[in-house]
Design a protein around this motif. Structure first.
Motif, PDB file in Angstrom:
ATOM      1  N   MET A   1       0.768  -1.217  -0.076  1.00  0.00           N
ATOM      2  CA  MET A   1       0.133   0.089   0.216  1.00  0.00           C
ATOM      3  C   MET A   1       0.884   1.211  -0.019  1.00  0.00           C
ATOM      4  SD  MET A   1      -2.770   1.229   2.923  1.00  0.00           S
ATOM      5  CE  MET A   1      -4.172   0.433   1.923  1.00  0.00           C
ATOM      6  N   LEU A   2       0.226   2.214  -0.621  1.00  0.00           N
ATOM      7  CA  LEU A   2       1.103   3.613  -0.588  1.00  0.00           C
ATOM      8  C   LEU A   2       0.095   4.615  -0.364  1.00  0.00           C
ATOM      9  CD1 LEU A   2       3.801   5.111  -1.213  1.00  0.00           C
ATOM     10  CD2 LEU A   2       3.079   5.047  -3.799  1.00  0.00           C
ATOM     11  N   VAL A   3       0.525   5.617   0.407  1.00  0.00           N
ATOM     12  CA  VAL A   3      -0.447   6.653   0.628  1.00  0.00           C
ATOM     13  C   VAL A   3       0.432   7.952   0.462  1.00  0.00           C
ATOM     14  CG1 VAL A   3      -1.614   8.100   2.572  1.00  0.00           C
ATOM     15  CG2 VAL A   3      -1.833   5.618   2.643  1.00  0.00           C
ATOM     16  N   VAL A   4       0.021   8.973  -0.215  1.00  0.00           N
ATOM     17  CA  VAL A   4       0.713  10.193  -0.554  1.00  0.00           C
ATOM     18  C   VAL A   4      -0.100  11.197  -0.068  1.00  0.00           C
ATOM     19  CG1 VAL A   4       1.595  11.469  -2.508  1.00  0.00           C
ATOM     20  CG2 VAL A   4       1.820   8.902  -2.508  1.00  0.00           C
ATOM     21  N   VAL A   5       0.177  12.159   0.905  1.00  0.00           N
ATOM     22  CA  VAL A   5      -0.233  13.514   1.064  1.00  0.00           C
ATOM     23  C   VAL A   5       0.508  14.576   0.739  1.00  0.00           C
ATOM     24  CG1 VAL A   5      -0.947  14.684   3.265  1.00  0.00           C
ATOM     25  CG2 VAL A   5      -1.023  12.087   3.316  1.00  0.00           C
ATOM     26  N   ALA A   6      -0.129  15.387   0.141  1.00  0.00           N
ATOM     27  CA  ALA A   6       0.573  16.525  -0.518  1.00  0.00           C
ATOM     28  C   ALA A   6       0.064  17.825  -0.182  1.00  0.00           C
ATOM     29  CB  ALA A   6       0.310  16.571  -2.032  1.00  0.00           C
ATOM     30  N   ASN A   7       0.942  19.079   0.024  1.00  0.00           N
ATOM     31  CA  ASN A   7       0.362  20.091  -0.044  1.00  0.00           C
ATOM     32  C   ASN A   7      -0.330  20.886  -1.116  1.00  0.00           C
ATOM     33  OD1 ASN A   7       0.954  20.305   2.647  1.00  0.00           O
ATOM     34  ND2 ASN A   7       3.093  21.349   2.504  1.00  0.00           N
ATOM     35  N   ASP A   8       0.406  20.604  -2.233  1.00  0.00           N
ATOM     36  CA  ASP A   8       0.054  21.004  -3.539  1.00  0.00           C
ATOM     37  C   ASP A   8       0.906  20.336  -4.677  1.00  0.00           C
ATOM     38  OD1 ASP A   8      -1.157  22.890  -5.562  1.00  0.00           O
ATOM     39  OD2 ASP A   8       0.848  24.270  -5.352  1.00  0.00           O
ATOM     40  N   LEU A   9       0.062  19.751  -5.575  1.00  0.00           N
ATOM     41  CA  LEU A   9       0.851  19.093  -6.496  1.00  0.00           C
ATOM     42  C   LEU A   9       0.813  19.743  -8.106  1.00  0.00           C
ATOM     43  CD1 LEU A   9      -0.385  15.322  -6.062  1.00  0.00           C
ATOM     44  CD2 LEU A   9       1.908  16.376  -5.721  1.00  0.00           C
ATOM     45  N   PRO A  10       1.873  19.595  -8.806  1.00  0.00           N
ATOM     46  CA  PRO A  10       1.588  20.215 -10.118  1.00  0.00           C
ATOM     47  C   PRO A  10       0.384  19.492 -10.845  1.00  0.00           C
ATOM     48  CG  PRO A  10       3.936  19.714  -9.877  1.00  0.00           C
ATOM     49  CD  PRO A  10       3.022  18.988  -8.652  1.00  0.00           C
ATOM     50  N   PRO A  11      -0.371  20.322 -11.636  1.00  0.00           N
ATOM     51  CA  PRO A  11      -1.359  19.800 -12.319  1.00  0.00           C
ATOM     52  C   PRO A  11      -1.166  18.289 -13.022  1.00  0.00           C
ATOM     53  CG  PRO A  11      -1.736  21.849 -12.615  1.00  0.00           C
ATOM     54  CD  PRO A  11      -0.289  21.663 -12.052  1.00  0.00           C
ATOM     55  N   ALA A  12      -0.366  18.178 -13.883  1.00  0.00           N
ATOM     56  CA  ALA A  12       0.201  17.068 -14.432  1.00  0.00           C
ATOM     57  C   ALA A  12       0.450  15.937 -13.439  1.00  0.00           C
ATOM     58  CB  ALA A  12       1.258  17.350 -15.634  1.00  0.00           C
ATOM     59  N   VAL A  13       1.019  16.088 -12.473  1.00  0.00           N
ATOM     60  CA  VAL A  13       1.184  15.069 -11.640  1.00  0.00           C
ATOM     61  C   VAL A  13      -0.057  14.421 -10.832  1.00  0.00           C
ATOM     62  CG1 VAL A  13       2.494  14.512  -9.340  1.00  0.00           C
ATOM     63  CG2 VAL A  13       3.780  15.703 -11.261  1.00  0.00           C
ATOM     64  N   ARG A  14      -0.782  15.467 -10.590  1.00  0.00           N
ATOM     65  CA  ARG A  14      -1.987  15.088  -9.997  1.00  0.00           C
ATOM     66  C   ARG A  14      -2.864  14.234 -10.779  1.00  0.00           C
ATOM     67  NH1 ARG A  14      -6.836  18.875  -7.336  1.00  0.00           N
ATOM     68  NH2 ARG A  14      -7.689  17.144  -6.029  1.00  0.00           N
ATOM     69  N   LEU A  61       5.620  -1.839   4.171  1.00  0.00           N
ATOM     70  CA  LEU A  61       6.926  -2.936   4.067  1.00  0.00           C
ATOM     71  C   LEU A  61       6.401  -4.376   4.553  1.00  0.00           C
ATOM     72  CD1 LEU A  61       9.793  -0.496   5.042  1.00  0.00           C
ATOM     73  CD2 LEU A  61       9.146  -0.997   2.498  1.00  0.00           C
ATOM     74  N   PRO A  62       7.031  -5.238   3.865  1.00  0.00           N
ATOM     75  CA  PRO A  62       7.004  -6.619   4.394  1.00  0.00           C
ATOM     76  C   PRO A  62       7.653  -7.084   5.571  1.00  0.00           C
ATOM     77  CG  PRO A  62       8.424  -6.838   2.484  1.00  0.00           C
ATOM     78  CD  PRO A  62       7.930  -5.440   2.529  1.00  0.00           C
ATOM     79  N   ARG A  63       8.579  -6.093   6.071  1.00  0.00           N
ATOM     80  CA  ARG A  63       9.405  -6.187   7.355  1.00  0.00           C
ATOM     81  C   ARG A  63       9.135  -5.191   8.500  1.00  0.00           C
ATOM     82  NH1 ARG A  63      12.045  -3.592   3.431  1.00  0.00           N
ATOM     83  NH2 ARG A  63      13.351  -1.934   4.008  1.00  0.00           N
ATOM     84  N   PRO A  64       9.400  -5.289   9.672  1.00  0.00           N
ATOM     85  CA  PRO A  64       9.053  -4.536  10.668  1.00  0.00           C
ATOM     86  C   PRO A  64      10.123  -3.070  10.313  1.00  0.00           C
ATOM     87  CG  PRO A  64       9.960  -6.611  11.628  1.00  0.00           C
ATOM     88  CD  PRO A  64      10.097  -6.726  10.096  1.00  0.00           C
ATOM     89  N   PRO A  65       9.293  -2.005  10.663  1.00  0.00           N
ATOM     90  CA  PRO A  65       8.139  -1.765  11.316  1.00  0.00           C
ATOM     91  C   PRO A  65       6.788  -1.914  10.558  1.00  0.00           C
ATOM     92  CG  PRO A  65       9.114   0.378  11.009  1.00  0.00           C
ATOM     93  CD  PRO A  65       9.768  -0.567  10.226  1.00  0.00           C
ATOM     94  N   GLY A  66       6.975  -2.184   9.374  1.00  0.00           N
ATOM     95  CA  GLY A  66       5.712  -2.392   8.388  1.00  0.00           C
ATOM     96  C   GLY A  66       5.597  -1.212   7.644  1.00  0.00           C
ATOM     97  N   TYR A  67       6.297  -0.163   7.568  1.00  0.00           N
ATOM     98  CA  TYR A  67       6.301   1.299   6.916  1.00  0.00           C
ATOM     99  C   TYR A  67       7.463   1.872   6.683  1.00  0.00           C
ATOM    100  CZ  TYR A  67       5.988   3.682  11.224  1.00  0.00           C
ATOM    101  OH  TYR A  67       6.263   4.213  12.335  1.00  0.00           O
ATOM    102  N   GLU A  68       7.263   2.725   5.554  1.00  0.00           N
ATOM    103  CA  GLU A  68       8.549   3.667   5.438  1.00  0.00           C
ATOM    104  C   GLU A  68       7.893   4.922   4.925  1.00  0.00           C
ATOM    105  OE1 GLU A  68      12.627   3.753   2.514  1.00  0.00           O
ATOM    106  OE2 GLU A  68      10.458   3.167   1.567  1.00  0.00           O
ATOM    107  N   ILE A  69       8.335   6.144   5.601  1.00  0.00           N
ATOM    108  CA  ILE A  69       7.972   7.342   5.606  1.00  0.00           C
ATOM    109  C   ILE A  69       9.252   8.084   4.513  1.00  0.00           C
ATOM    110  CG2 ILE A  69       7.332   9.603   6.338  1.00  0.00           C
ATOM    111  CD1 ILE A  69       6.324   7.931   8.985  1.00  0.00           C
TER     112      ILE A  69
END
Length: 95
Positions: A1-14, A61-69
């Motif tokens: 799973m991937l979660v992305v939080v942005a303040n402001d994205l360029p329109p093409a990227v969004r 991630l499949p290893r502890p701690p289970g995520y990467e930021i």
């Protein structure tokens, strides 16, 4: 799973993000993409988003701690690593 939080994205990227992710709130993207696709998406974001975009990417991630930021640009809340565990620092507010 991937979660992305942005303040402001360029329109093409969004627009491109909407191909792979759902957008439950403006500039919050969630997807259950596989690890290899998540890596490709993160590389794409690093290449096409300026620091002003204010991105925070949380990948499972499949290893502890289970995520990467990962972040692009200065985060609103600082991130600290303790024994390999990435934590977001919250400040207490007095009422």
């Amino acid at each position: 799973m991937l979660v992305v939080v942005a303040n402001d994205l360029p329109p093409a990227v969004r627009g491109r993000m909407k191909l792979w992710f759902i957008e439950p709130r403006p500039n919050v993207f969630v997807s259950g993409v596989k690890d290899s696709v998540a890596t490709t998406v993160i590389e794409y974001l690093y290449k096409h988003c300026p620091p002003e975009s204010g991105l925070m990417m949380i990948r499972s991630l499949p290893r502890p701690p289970g995520y990467e930021i990962r972040i692009i640009g200065p985060p609103r809340k600082p991130i600290m690593s303790i024994s390999g565990l990435q934590l977001i620092i919250e400040t207490l507010t007095q009422a």
